[in-house]
Design an enzyme around this catalytic site. Structure first.
Site, mmCIF file in Angstrom:
data_model
loop_
_atom_site.group_PDB
_atom_site.id
_atom_site.type_symbol
_atom_site.label_atom_id
_atom_site.label_comp_id
_atom_site.label_asym_id
_atom_site.label_seq_id
_atom_site.Cartn_x
_atom_site.Cartn_y
_atom_site.Cartn_z
ATOM 1 N N ASN A 10 62.093 12.792 -35.781
ATOM 2 C CA ASN A 10 61.757 11.694 -34.914
ATOM 3 C C ASN A 10 62.942 9.934 -35.047
ATOM 4 O O ASN A 10 62.574 9.778 -35.850
ATOM 5 C CB ASN A 10 60.604 11.048 -34.068
ATOM 6 C CG ASN A 10 60.518 10.351 -33.292
ATOM 7 O OD1 ASN A 10 61.159 10.104 -32.415
ATOM 8 N ND2 ASN A 10 59.473 9.767 -32.675
ATOM 9 N N TRP A 11 63.824 10.529 -34.731
ATOM 10 C CA TRP A 11 65.035 9.541 -35.184
ATOM 11 C C TRP A 11 64.607 7.437 -34.696
ATOM 12 O O TRP A 11 65.379 7.221 -34.624
ATOM 13 C CB TRP A 11 66.405 9.236 -35.165
ATOM 14 C CG TRP A 11 66.920 10.866 -35.776
ATOM 15 C CD1 TRP A 11 66.460 11.446 -35.912
ATOM 16 C CD2 TRP A 11 68.557 10.895 -35.445
ATOM 17 N NE1 TRP A 11 66.975 12.403 -37.065
ATOM 18 C CE2 TRP A 11 67.938 12.289 -36.160
ATOM 19 C CE3 TRP A 11 69.423 10.689 -34.842
ATOM 20 C CZ2 TRP A 11 69.300 12.854 -36.605
ATOM 21 C CZ3 TRP A 11 70.455 11.756 -34.858
ATOM 22 C CH2 TRP A 11 70.793 12.207 -35.730
ATOM 23 N N LYS A 12 63.536 7.749 -33.657
ATOM 24 C CA LYS A 12 63.370 7.026 -33.117
ATOM 25 C C LYS A 12 64.356 5.957 -32.297
ATOM 26 O O LYS A 12 65.591 6.743 -32.065
ATOM 27 C CB LYS A 12 62.089 5.801 -33.516
ATOM 28 C CG LYS A 12 61.463 6.756 -33.731
ATOM 29 C CD LYS A 12 59.969 5.371 -34.686
ATOM 30 C CE LYS A 12 58.516 6.765 -35.088
ATOM 31 N NZ LYS A 12 57.792 6.196 -35.397
ATOM 32 N N HIS A 96 54.058 9.559 -27.095
ATOM 33 C CA HIS A 96 53.864 9.064 -28.061
ATOM 34 C C HIS A 96 53.563 7.773 -28.315
ATOM 35 O O HIS A 96 53.547 6.882 -27.431
ATOM 36 C CB HIS A 96 55.707 8.477 -28.668
ATOM 37 C CG HIS A 96 55.481 8.334 -30.555
ATOM 38 N ND1 HIS A 96 56.263 7.211 -30.445
ATOM 39 C CD2 HIS A 96 56.204 9.419 -31.126
ATOM 40 C CE1 HIS A 96 55.529 7.485 -31.904
ATOM 41 N NE2 HIS A 96 56.326 8.697 -32.482
ATOM 42 N N GLU A 98 54.101 4.921 -29.739
ATOM 43 C CA GLU A 98 55.134 3.856 -29.208
ATOM 44 C C GLU A 98 55.328 3.660 -27.881
ATOM 45 O O GLU A 98 55.168 1.864 -27.020
ATOM 46 C CB GLU A 98 56.612 3.872 -29.967
ATOM 47 C CG GLU A 98 55.979 3.434 -31.701
ATOM 48 C CD GLU A 98 57.012 4.315 -32.643
ATOM 49 O OE1 GLU A 98 57.936 5.337 -32.342
ATOM 50 O OE2 GLU A 98 56.540 4.382 -33.536
ATOM 51 N N GLU A 168 49.588 12.346 -34.335
ATOM 52 C CA GLU A 168 50.101 11.327 -35.553
ATOM 53 C C GLU A 168 48.781 10.106 -34.942
ATOM 54 O O GLU A 168 49.354 9.112 -34.132
ATOM 55 C CB GLU A 168 50.936 10.948 -34.744
ATOM 56 C CG GLU A 168 51.950 12.167 -34.295
ATOM 57 C CD GLU A 168 53.706 11.352 -34.429
ATOM 58 O OE1 GLU A 168 54.470 11.697 -35.455
ATOM 59 O OE2 GLU A 168 53.553 10.551 -33.681
ATOM 60 N N GLY A 174 54.961 5.338 -39.737
ATOM 61 C CA GLY A 174 55.743 3.632 -40.379
ATOM 62 C C GLY A 174 54.934 2.908 -41.610
ATOM 63 O O GLY A 174 55.606 1.583 -41.754
ATOM 64 N N SER A 214 54.107 9.233 -41.712
ATOM 65 C CA SER A 214 54.425 8.698 -43.537
ATOM 66 C C SER A 214 54.459 10.060 -44.319
ATOM 67 O O SER A 214 54.296 10.413 -44.764
ATOM 68 C CB SER A 214 53.440 7.984 -43.960
ATOM 69 O OG SER A 214 53.772 6.449 -42.901
ATOM 70 N N GLY A 235 58.899 10.594 -39.072
ATOM 71 C CA GLY A 235 60.081 9.402 -38.601
ATOM 72 C C GLY A 235 60.837 9.558 -39.723
ATOM 73 O O GLY A 235 61.809 9.727 -39.872
HETATM 74 P P1 13P Z 1 57.210 8.049 -39.250
HETATM 75 O O1 13P Z 1 57.006 9.218 -40.606
HETATM 76 O O2 13P Z 1 57.919 6.799 -39.688
HETATM 77 O O3 13P Z 1 56.053 7.572 -39.780
HETATM 78 O O4 13P Z 1 56.849 8.113 -38.081
HETATM 79 C C1 13P Z 1 55.992 8.846 -38.036
HETATM 80 C C2 13P Z 1 56.155 9.542 -36.038
HETATM 81 O O5 13P Z 1 55.840 8.263 -35.369
HETATM 82 C C3 13P Z 1 56.726 10.432 -35.977
HETATM 83 O O6 13P Z 1 57.022 10.366 -34.248
#
Ligand code: 13P
Length: 254
Positions: A10-12, A96, A98, A168, A174, A214, A235
């Site tokens: 997931n590149w966000k 998600h 977020e 998640e 993150g 993570s 991520g």
């Molecule tokens: P990280 O791997 O950066 O913790 O993010 C996880 C995530 O939210 C994937 O959708």
């Protein structure tokens, strides 16, 4: 669809255009393992590049990071599920944490997004997970089970075959803090058991459940030891081709 090993990135909201194209080239150069399924959730502005390059040339899949719950209309700035399928995007990430937190998406809205995505032929990667407070209170399993019940339990058996769950925990996203392999397995097993008891054992056996939070080259192998862990939604570590390759390889060997 039967349970599959899936490495999803997931590149966000990361990477400008040239850097995104370079990352696609770098991922291609790593020769991703064929025994697993790899999906990259790229920013929507790069989805067409993703389809043309990742899917048609490299043989990986592409996901959108979101879609709107209405089929079309006056929703400035939004993207519909039918737009995604019109450019051959096969997957969409829905729910998600977020999106839930910053855009106040609730279970009802997410259920509508799942419906519109499935009815447009997309496969859904549905995210769930608890905050640190809920984890500390010990209510994490009922909380996450409720998220799944509220947004997915109205689906038919056929529709479930196009759903992937991504657990998640918000406290691990993150932060550098990963759930232990035991914590991930506990939740994945609880979800599968709930689905078996309240929907059907067939759905429970076949749904792929990914862990996210993570995931890195250093911890991927341990996370994938969980019997109910079918892969990862990655991520930060998916923004580096070599790191992501190590995660894909760990999954392929698991
Ligand atoms: P990280 O791997 O950066 O913790 O993010 C996880 C995530 O939210 C994937 O959708």
């Amino acid at each position: 669809m039967p349970r599959r090993k899936i490495a999803a990135g997931n590149w966000k909201m990361n990477k400008n255009y040239d850097d995104a194209l370079q990352l696609i080239r770098d991922i291609s150069a790593t020769n991703p393992p064929k025994e697993i399924h790899t999906v990259l959730a790229v920013p929507s502005i790069y989805l067409k590049n993703g389809v043309d390059m990742l899917m048609h040339i490299i043989g990986l899949d592409v996901a959108a990071q979101n879609c709107h719950q209405e089929p079309s209309g006056a929703y400035t700035g939004e993207i519909s599920a039918s737009m995604l399928s019109s450019i051959s995007v096969p997957y969409v990430v829905i729910g998600h944490s977020e999106r839930r937190e910053y855009f106040h998406e609730n279970s009802q809205q997410l259920a509508s997004k799942v419906d519109v995505a499935l009815s447009n032929g997309l496969q859904v990667i549905f995210c769930c997970g608890e905050s640190l407070d809920i984890r500390k209170s010990g209510n994490h399993v009922p909380h996450v089970c409720k998220q799944i019940r509220e947004s997915l339990f109205h689906l038919s058996d056929d529709q479930w075959s196009n759903v992937i769950i991504a657990y998640e925990p918000i406290w691990a996203i993150g932060t550098g803090e990963t759930a232990s392999p035991e914590q991930a397995q506990e939740m994945h097993q609880a979800l599968r058991t709930m689905i078996a008891n309240e929907k059907s054992s067939n759905i429970a056996e076949n749904v792929s459940i990914l862990y996210g939070g993570s995931v890195k080259p250093a911890n991927a192998k341990d996370i994938f030891t969980g019997e109910d862990v079918d892969g990862a939604l990655v991520g930060g570590a998916s923004l580096n081709a070599d790191g992501f390759k190590e995660i894909m390889d760990a999954l392929a060997r698991s």
